[in-house]
Motif scaffolding. Structure first.
Motif, PDB file in Angstrom:
ATOM      1  N   TYR A 164      13.592 -93.640  59.570  1.00  0.00           N
ATOM      2  CA  TYR A 164      12.223 -93.654  59.067  1.00  0.00           C
ATOM      3  C   TYR A 164      12.159 -93.810  57.563  1.00  0.00           C
ATOM      4  CZ  TYR A 164       7.455 -92.303  58.008  1.00  0.00           C
ATOM      5  OH  TYR A 164       6.173 -92.304  57.520  1.00  0.00           O
ATOM      6  N   ASP A 165      11.283 -94.709  57.132  1.00  0.00           N
ATOM      7  CA  ASP A 165      10.986 -94.899  55.707  1.00  0.00           C
ATOM      8  C   ASP A 165       9.873 -93.925  55.332  1.00  0.00           C
ATOM      9  OD1 ASP A 165      10.087 -95.647  53.233  1.00  0.00           O
ATOM     10  OD2 ASP A 165       9.558 -97.700  53.783  1.00  0.00           O
ATOM     11  N   ASN A 166      10.180 -92.963  54.495  1.00  0.00           N
ATOM     12  CA  ASN A 166       9.229 -91.894  54.161  1.00  0.00           C
ATOM     13  C   ASN A 166       7.938 -92.386  53.524  1.00  0.00           C
ATOM     14  OD1 ASN A 166      10.739 -89.756  55.162  1.00  0.00           O
ATOM     15  ND2 ASN A 166      11.925 -89.560  53.267  1.00  0.00           N
ATOM     16  N   ASN A 167       7.918 -93.622  53.083  1.00  0.00           N
ATOM     17  CA  ASN A 167       6.724 -94.146  52.416  1.00  0.00           C
ATOM     18  C   ASN A 167       5.802 -94.912  53.366  1.00  0.00           C
ATOM     19  OD1 ASN A 167       7.480 -93.214  49.816  1.00  0.00           O
ATOM     20  ND2 ASN A 167       8.938 -94.900  49.661  1.00  0.00           N
ATOM     21  N   PHE A 168       6.131 -94.965  54.661  1.00  0.00           N
ATOM     22  CA  PHE A 168       5.322 -95.780  55.572  1.00  0.00           C
ATOM     23  C   PHE A 168       3.960 -95.145  55.822  1.00  0.00           C
ATOM     24  CE2 PHE A 168       3.922 -97.338  59.738  1.00  0.00           C
ATOM     25  CZ  PHE A 168       3.901 -98.705  59.465  1.00  0.00           C
ATOM     26  N   TYR A 169       3.917 -93.976  56.429  1.00  0.00           N
ATOM     27  CA  TYR A 169       2.637 -93.308  56.684  1.00  0.00           C
ATOM     28  C   TYR A 169       2.183 -92.546  55.446  1.00  0.00           C
ATOM     29  CZ  TYR A 169       2.707 -94.380  61.678  1.00  0.00           C
ATOM     30  OH  TYR A 169       2.696 -95.028  62.889  1.00  0.00           O
ATOM     31  N   ASN A 170       0.890 -92.652  55.139  1.00  0.00           N
ATOM     32  CA  ASN A 170       0.318 -91.978  53.968  1.00  0.00           C
ATOM     33  C   ASN A 170      -0.239 -90.602  54.301  1.00  0.00           C
ATOM     34  OD1 ASN A 170      -1.071 -95.104  53.926  1.00  0.00           O
ATOM     35  ND2 ASN A 170       0.471 -94.597  52.384  1.00  0.00           N
ATOM     36  N   LYS A 171      -0.614 -90.412  55.563  1.00  0.00           N
ATOM     37  CA  LYS A 171      -1.295 -89.180  55.957  1.00  0.00           C
ATOM     38  C   LYS A 171      -0.982 -88.885  57.419  1.00  0.00           C
ATOM     39  CE  LYS A 171      -6.103 -87.593  56.677  1.00  0.00           C
ATOM     40  NZ  LYS A 171      -7.525 -87.973  56.505  1.00  0.00           N
ATOM     41  N   ALA A 172      -0.869 -87.602  57.746  1.00  0.00           N
ATOM     42  CA  ALA A 172      -0.651 -87.182  59.128  1.00  0.00           C
ATOM     43  C   ALA A 172      -1.662 -86.108  59.491  1.00  0.00           C
ATOM     44  CB  ALA A 172       0.769 -86.654  59.315  1.00  0.00           C
ATOM     45  N   ILE A 173      -2.365 -86.308  60.604  1.00  0.00           N
ATOM     46  CA  ILE A 173      -3.301 -85.309  61.123  1.00  0.00           C
ATOM     47  C   ILE A 173      -2.605 -84.570  62.257  1.00  0.00           C
ATOM     48  CG2 ILE A 173      -5.507 -84.975  62.298  1.00  0.00           C
ATOM     49  CD1 ILE A 173      -6.528 -87.490  60.857  1.00  0.00           C
ATOM     50  N   VAL A 174      -2.556 -83.250  62.153  1.00  0.00           N
ATOM     51  CA  VAL A 174      -1.802 -82.439  63.115  1.00  0.00           C
ATOM     52  C   VAL A 174      -2.710 -81.394  63.743  1.00  0.00           C
ATOM     53  CG1 VAL A 174       0.161 -80.873  63.413  1.00  0.00           C
ATOM     54  CG2 VAL A 174       0.327 -82.784  61.792  1.00  0.00           C
TER      55      VAL A 174
END
Length: 215
Positions: A164-174
């Motif tokens: 996984y590239d840590n810069n791909f997703y900007n936000k995570a809803i949990v």
């Protein structure tokens, strides 16, 4: 893979949504599209993407559950997005620390046909009111199609050596009460980009519009 335009009015802004396993577009019809065109991908029995014109001024990617993994897997075939949001999922969908524990997934796979007759959706919609709302407008796919999808996903996950590239997703809803992918595992993975919501695995009835999710 199937796709469906929830809204296509030649707007300047586009939302591309990757749904979770066993879902289609039906439960998302309740969300107001407003000034967004909204394209939904679902049914990962195959991963062949259709030829889509992504010529929009603003493009936002929203992915949910197993869709978080699928969209990341297909990232090189997708356009560049202004914002990328993961909802109740991680790029490691079956993982003892970051996703669904292996033992839990194996049981889901073994009893998939039985689970899809009711128990699975009781766990997805942890609120009785939301389950009733879902039952008013449920998905249209056959159980056989959904079982086949899970078998395909199991094989795909086992064959994929994902980094996984840590810069791909900007936000995570949990979701704080997610019964499908443990909240703790999601928070462990997403760390500083996670935003918690008081909901179960399906958070979309908590929102009135796609714009609300984006913001």
């Amino acid at each position: 893979m199937q796709h469906y335009w929830l809204n296509k009015q030649n707007n300047k802004k586009l939302i591309v949504f990757f749904a979770g396993w066993s879902f289609d577009y039906k439960p998302f019809e309740c969300l107001e599209c407003k000034d967004f065109d909204v394209l939904i991908f679902y049914d990962y029995n195959t991963l062949e993407l259709p030829n889509i014109d992504y010529n929009y001024e603003e493009k936002i990617l929203i992915t949910w559950s197993m869709g978080v993994f699928i969209a990341y897997l297909l990232k090189d075939k997708l356009p560049q997005f202004n914002k990328k949001i993961a909802v109740n999922g991680t790029p490691y969908p079956v993982h003892n620390e970051f996703g669904i524990p292996q033992k839990t997934f194996d049981l889901t796979l073994k009893y998939a046909e039985t689970g899809l007759q009711g128990k699975f959706y009781q766990n997805v919609f942890t609120n009785d009111e939301f389950l009733a709302k879902y039952n008013e407008n449920p998905i249209e796919r056959s159980i056989e199609n959904r079982v086949s999808e899970l078998v395909t996903l199991d094989k795909l996950i086992k064959e994929t050596q994902l980094k996984y590239d840590n810069n791909f997703y900007n936000k995570a809803i949990v979701g704080l009460t997610d019964k499908i992918i443990p909240t703790k595992n999601q928070l462990t993975f997403w760390d500083n980009i996670a935003e918690t919501v008081d909901c179960g695995h399906f958070p979309f009835y908590n929102y009135k519009s796609w714009a609300e999710i984006c913001n």
